[in-house]
Design a protein around this motif. Structure first.
Motif, short mmCIF file in Angstrom:
data_model
loop_
_atom_site.label_atom_id
_atom_site.label_comp_id
_atom_site.label_asym_id
_atom_site.label_seq_id
_atom_site.Cartn_x
_atom_site.Cartn_y
_atom_site.Cartn_z
N LEU A 265 0.85 -1.18 0.00
CA LEU A 265 0.00 0.00 0.00
C LEU A 265 0.89 1.23 0.00
N VAL A 266 0.64 2.15 -0.92
CA VAL A 266 1.42 3.39 -1.01
C VAL A 266 0.48 4.56 -0.75
N TYR A 267 0.75 5.31 0.32
CA TYR A 267 -0.08 6.45 0.70
C TYR A 267 0.68 7.75 0.52
N SER A 268 0.16 8.59 -0.37
CA SER A 268 0.68 9.94 -0.56
C SER A 268 -0.38 10.75 -1.30
N VAL B 31 3.63 1.78 2.73
CA VAL B 31 4.60 2.85 2.52
C VAL B 31 3.82 4.15 2.68
N LEU B 32 4.17 4.93 3.70
CA LEU B 32 3.44 6.14 4.03
C LEU B 32 4.32 7.37 3.87
N ASP B 33 3.80 8.37 3.17
CA ASP B 33 4.52 9.61 2.93
C ASP B 33 4.30 10.56 4.10
N GLY B 34 5.36 10.87 4.81
CA GLY B 34 5.28 11.77 5.96
C GLY B 34 4.93 13.19 5.58
N GLU B 35 5.05 13.54 4.31
CA GLU B 35 4.77 14.90 3.86
C GLU B 35 3.35 15.08 3.34
N THR B 36 2.52 14.06 3.43
CA THR B 36 1.15 14.14 2.95
C THR B 36 0.32 15.03 3.86
N ALA B 37 -0.63 15.76 3.26
CA ALA B 37 -1.53 16.62 4.04
C ALA B 37 -2.97 16.30 3.63
N PRO B 38 -3.92 16.43 4.49
CA PRO B 38 -3.80 16.91 5.86
C PRO B 38 -3.38 15.84 6.85
N LEU C 210 8.26 7.48 4.61
CA LEU C 210 9.06 8.40 3.79
C LEU C 210 9.14 9.72 4.54
N MET C 211 10.37 10.12 4.88
CA MET C 211 10.59 11.34 5.66
C MET C 211 11.13 12.44 4.75
N GLY C 212 10.79 13.68 5.10
CA GLY C 212 11.26 14.82 4.34
C GLY C 212 12.73 15.13 4.59
#
Length: 133
Positions: free
Chosen positions: A8-11, A59-66, A89-91
């Protein structure tokens, strides 16, 4: 037919989701199964995907909003029974403490280094296989 692993890819960023797919490819390492990706752009999408699919790694993108990937990771670890391993995933490298707070199983920084990312993903797939065995 050879079994597959579901990632699973979240962004909220379609380019980031594409970078993840390209960095790992169809098979991040020779000793792990081919990967099928489930993409999500929202937290409700992540929760639905976890209910509807057998997910091997998130896989989770730490920069995703909100809803940022770090908060989502912590929520999943608290609320999802047998939560799959999470690759965050960190910025920036200085956010490693937040990855620890979120209870991520592994973390890599943007921009993605394909070798580093594929190694981290393969490691989590191996660990998931060992738990499922």
């Amino acid at each position: 037919m050879q079994p597959t692993a579901t990632v699973l890819v979240y962004s909220d960023n379609a380019d980031t989701r594409e970078q993840v797919r390209l960095a790992a490819g169809r098979r991040p390492a020779p000793d792990v199964p081919p990967v099928v990706y489930v993409e999500c752009a929202t937290l409700p999408g992540v929760l639905t995907a976890l209910e509807e699919h057998h997910v091997d790694v998130c896989v989770l993108d730490g920069e995703t909003a909100p809803a940022g990937g770090m908060g989502v990771c912590r929520q999943l670890k608290d609320e999802v029974f047998r939560c799959p391993p999470v690759l965050l995933l960190m910025g920036r490298p200085q956010d490693a403490w937040l990855a620890t707070w979120s209870r991520a199983d592994a973390a890599v920084t943007h921009p993605l280094d394909p070798g580093v990312f594929a190694d981290a993903l393969a490691g989590l797939l191996r660990a998931r296989k060992a738990v499922d065995a």
